[in-house]
Design an enzyme around this catalytic site. Structure first.
Site, PDB file in Angstrom:
ATOM      1  N   LYS B  78       0.889  -1.288   0.073  1.00  0.00           N
ATOM      2  CA  LYS B  78      -0.020   0.071  -0.074  1.00  0.00           C
ATOM      3  C   LYS B  78       0.803   1.140   0.019  1.00  0.00           C
ATOM      4  O   LYS B  78       1.985   1.229   0.773  1.00  0.00           O
ATOM      5  CB  LYS B  78      -0.920   0.078   1.132  1.00  0.00           C
ATOM      6  CG  LYS B  78      -2.061   0.939   1.350  1.00  0.00           C
ATOM      7  CD  LYS B  78      -2.848   1.092   2.491  1.00  0.00           C
ATOM      8  CE  LYS B  78      -3.621   1.841   2.488  1.00  0.00           C
ATOM      9  NZ  LYS B  78      -4.848   1.992   3.652  1.00  0.00           N
ATOM     10  N   SER B 153      -9.823   1.766   2.743  1.00  0.00           N
ATOM     11  CA  SER B 153      -8.983   2.597   1.856  1.00  0.00           C
ATOM     12  C   SER B 153      -8.131   1.782   1.265  1.00  0.00           C
ATOM     13  O   SER B 153      -7.190   2.125   0.149  1.00  0.00           O
ATOM     14  CB  SER B 153      -8.384   3.574   2.945  1.00  0.00           C
ATOM     15  OG  SER B 153      -7.451   3.131   3.547  1.00  0.00           O
ATOM     16  N   SER B 177     -10.155  -0.515   6.869  1.00  0.00           N
ATOM     17  CA  SER B 177      -9.406  -0.313   5.554  1.00  0.00           C
ATOM     18  C   SER B 177      -8.752  -1.489   4.967  1.00  0.00           C
ATOM     19  O   SER B 177      -8.407  -1.389   3.828  1.00  0.00           O
ATOM     20  CB  SER B 177      -8.599   0.908   5.785  1.00  0.00           C
ATOM     21  OG  SER B 177      -9.171   2.252   5.635  1.00  0.00           O
TER      22      SER B 177
END
Lengths: 90, 483
Positions: B78, B153, B177
């Site tokens: 990420k 997210s 997330s």
């Protein structure tokens, strides 16, 4: 509750363009209307857990070293090994 | 079956038997990314040459040395996890050119195990969002239905694993997330106990809630990756100092005697009937295999979303103050003074959702409002902790839906922030209480995956992984989506 977006933005070092102000006001008001629904609670909110206190490390010099040049490589503007910002003292 | 479709544990075995090389695996995954990226858009940066070079070096070296089980396995990261020498943007214009001079703790572990980093994955800007639509750079599409969001997210982390353009990935979870996109994309996602994975090098959103965790197509891979990244780190003052077992070795799908708590509050209004049915069907299956169902109550859940948005935004408003155009990232052009530079830089550098959260945080912390918002939210948080503690006297794990619905359409919730926030209703309590939780695929509704969430006591990851393993045994492992 009506929210003074211009004032909030100023406190947060933000600027909201005039054409977006109405939308931000509407959004912020609906968000605040949502989050303000909380029960009437009172007490100590610190949440400290005496049985599991946090351990703080010794205040000693770190061993990890990153070269000044490497750290400054990301600065938008740099001169003589320093970051450059607009004049702050008259 | 192509190499990119295989799981990390299968590939690990093939590597140790020399049935394939790390270069072949990496090439297969990178080629898959090249084929799927125009449709999925999971990556912000792909490091093809570096990854292949490292894989080749590793292939030459590993013949002579002992290897970590994850050595030579490709992984996507990420884009809010600091990678030394590799662009880390947080999907924000504010950090469009930021190259960290250091590695996050988890990257030291990933590199130390000789995993191959294929690239950096898309996300909502600064991890604020539930659909990855808040990325400054691009939208990510759900591999199961390209018109739908991957969740957020960590949308890129989930979509890449689902599409086969990553074998496993790392995400971060502040209010759901990891679990939410895992649920939407039909993969396994673990949000570890607060303190079990170091946050050093994770770009901070809400420091008391943030945790890095693994995503994978199956529970075994998830356990392997979690085992790699957990552990004590002196660079994170909230890092827990304790020993961890070998989670992958400890996997056991026997649920006989496991007490599964079912909280009525997570099966009420706001959660789709079809999702409830799917989750409960998977739980009933475990009951048939010897698990015991216990009804429990978590009444403060109804205030959790409100408390979460107050606490997380308050912390974000403070954490994001560092982005001022001085030390790194974006700086606006044409300013008259220091304050003017700050304001212009932040207004041009942050997207609208980030601005809303910074302003909400500023509002709830401002004098006159602090007691009515922030203090009350912290008191609600203490109630949530207390209720979980009471519930865990009656059960070993709690089962809930991971999300109130299956993946929604791109653009569907973009006009209304509070509607978007409601997607986090099943996940935020876990972060508030610092507990571990896992989302595991438990079925499909109209071709879209449903995630079952198990919540556990602090540091009970093995129990959660085992429960998820049992569900996976019944449902079958997720495969890379064909499209």
């Amino acid at each position: 509750m009506s929210i003074d977006v211009k004032h909030l933005a100023k406190l947060a070092r933000l600027r909201i363009e005039d054409d977006k102000l109405a939308k931000f006001e509407k959004d912020m008001e609906s968000i605040v209307a949502m989050v303000e629904q909380l029960p009437a609670l009172d007490g100590d909110a610190s949440g400290l857990d005496p049985e599991h206190p946090m351990k703080l490390r010794e205040d000693i010099e770190g061993t990890e070293k990153i070269a000044r040049k490497e750290l400054l490589a990301n600065a938008p503007q740099m001169q003589a090994g320093c970051v450059v910002v607009p004049k702050t003292v008259e | 079956m192509e190499l990119y479709e295989k799981s990390a544990h299968e590939l690990s075995e093939m590597l140790s038997k020399k049935e394939c090389s790390s270069e072949e695996i990496t090439l297969s995954v990178l080629d898959r990314a090249e084929a799927t990226e125009p449709k999925v858009g999971a990556y912000l940066t792909i490091c093809r040459e570096e990854a292949l070079k490292k894989a080749r070096e590793l292939d030459n070296r590993l013949t002579k040395q002992a290897r970590h089980p994850l050595a030579g396995i490709p992984i996507g990261i990420k884009d809010n996890i600091s990678t030394k020498g590799l662009l880390t943007t947080c999907a924000s214009k504010m950090l469009y050119n930021y190259v960290p001079p250091f590695d996050a703790f988890v990257m030291e572990r990933v590199n130390g195990a000789d995993m191959i980093v294929t690239g950096k994955l898309n996300m909502d800007e600064f991890a604020m969002g539930s659909s990855t639509e808040n990325s400054h750079f691009k939208k990510t599409h759900n591999p199961h239905d390209l018109d739908r969001v991957p969740g957020g997210s960590s949308g890129g982390s989930a979509a890449a694993v689902a599409a086969g353009s990553a074998v496993v990935s790392l995400g971060s979870d502040t209010g759901g997330s990891i679990r939410m996109p895992a649920s939407y994309c039909g993969v396994v996602g673990l949000k570890p106990t607060y303190g079990s994975v170091s946050r050093y090098g994770l770009v901070a959103f809400a420091s008391s809630l943030d945790q890095i965790g693994p995503l994978a197509r199956n529970v075994t891979d998830c356990a392997m990756l979690y085992g790699l990244i957990c552990g004590h780190d002196g660079m994170d003052a909230t890092s827990a100092d304790r020993e961890y077992p070998d989670f992958a070795k400890g996997l056991n799908s026997n649920v006989k005697g496991l007490k599964i708590g079912i909280p009525a509050e997570y099966f009420g209004e706001g959660v789709d009937e079809s999702v409830k049915t799917s989750v409960m069907a998977a739980v009933r299956e475990l009951e048939k295999q010897g698990a015991e169902i216990v009804e429990i109550s978590l009444p403060s859940t109804k205030y959790a979303l409100n408390a979460y948005y107050i606490i997380s935004s308050a912390e974000a408003s403070s954490n994001l103050a560092r982005f001022d155009g001085v030390k790194y990232g974006y700086r606006a052009e044409g300013y008259e003074s220091l304050t003017d530079m700050y304001e212009k830089t932040r207004s041009e550098g942050f997207g609208d959702e980030v601005k809303r959260r910074i302003m909400l945080g500023t509002f709830v912390l401002s004098s006159g409002f602090f007691d009515a918002y922030y203090k009350k939210a912290k008191l609600v948080a203490l109630d949530i902790v207390r209720e979980f503690n009471e519930a865990f006297e009656k059960c070993d794990v709690i089962a809930t839906p991971a999300t109130p619905s299956t993946a929604f359409r791109l653009g569907e919730n973009m006009g209304d922030p509070t509607k978007m926030y409601a997607a986090d209703i099943c996940t935020v309590t876990v972060n508030i209480a610092g507990l571990p939780a896992i989302s595991v695929p438990c079925g499909n509704i109209a071709g879209l995956p449903v995630g079952l969430q198990f919540i556990g006591r602090k540091f009970s990851e093995q129990t959660l992984l085992n429960a998820a393993f049992a569900v996976e045994k019944n449902i079958g492992e997720a495969a890379a989506v064909n499209f």
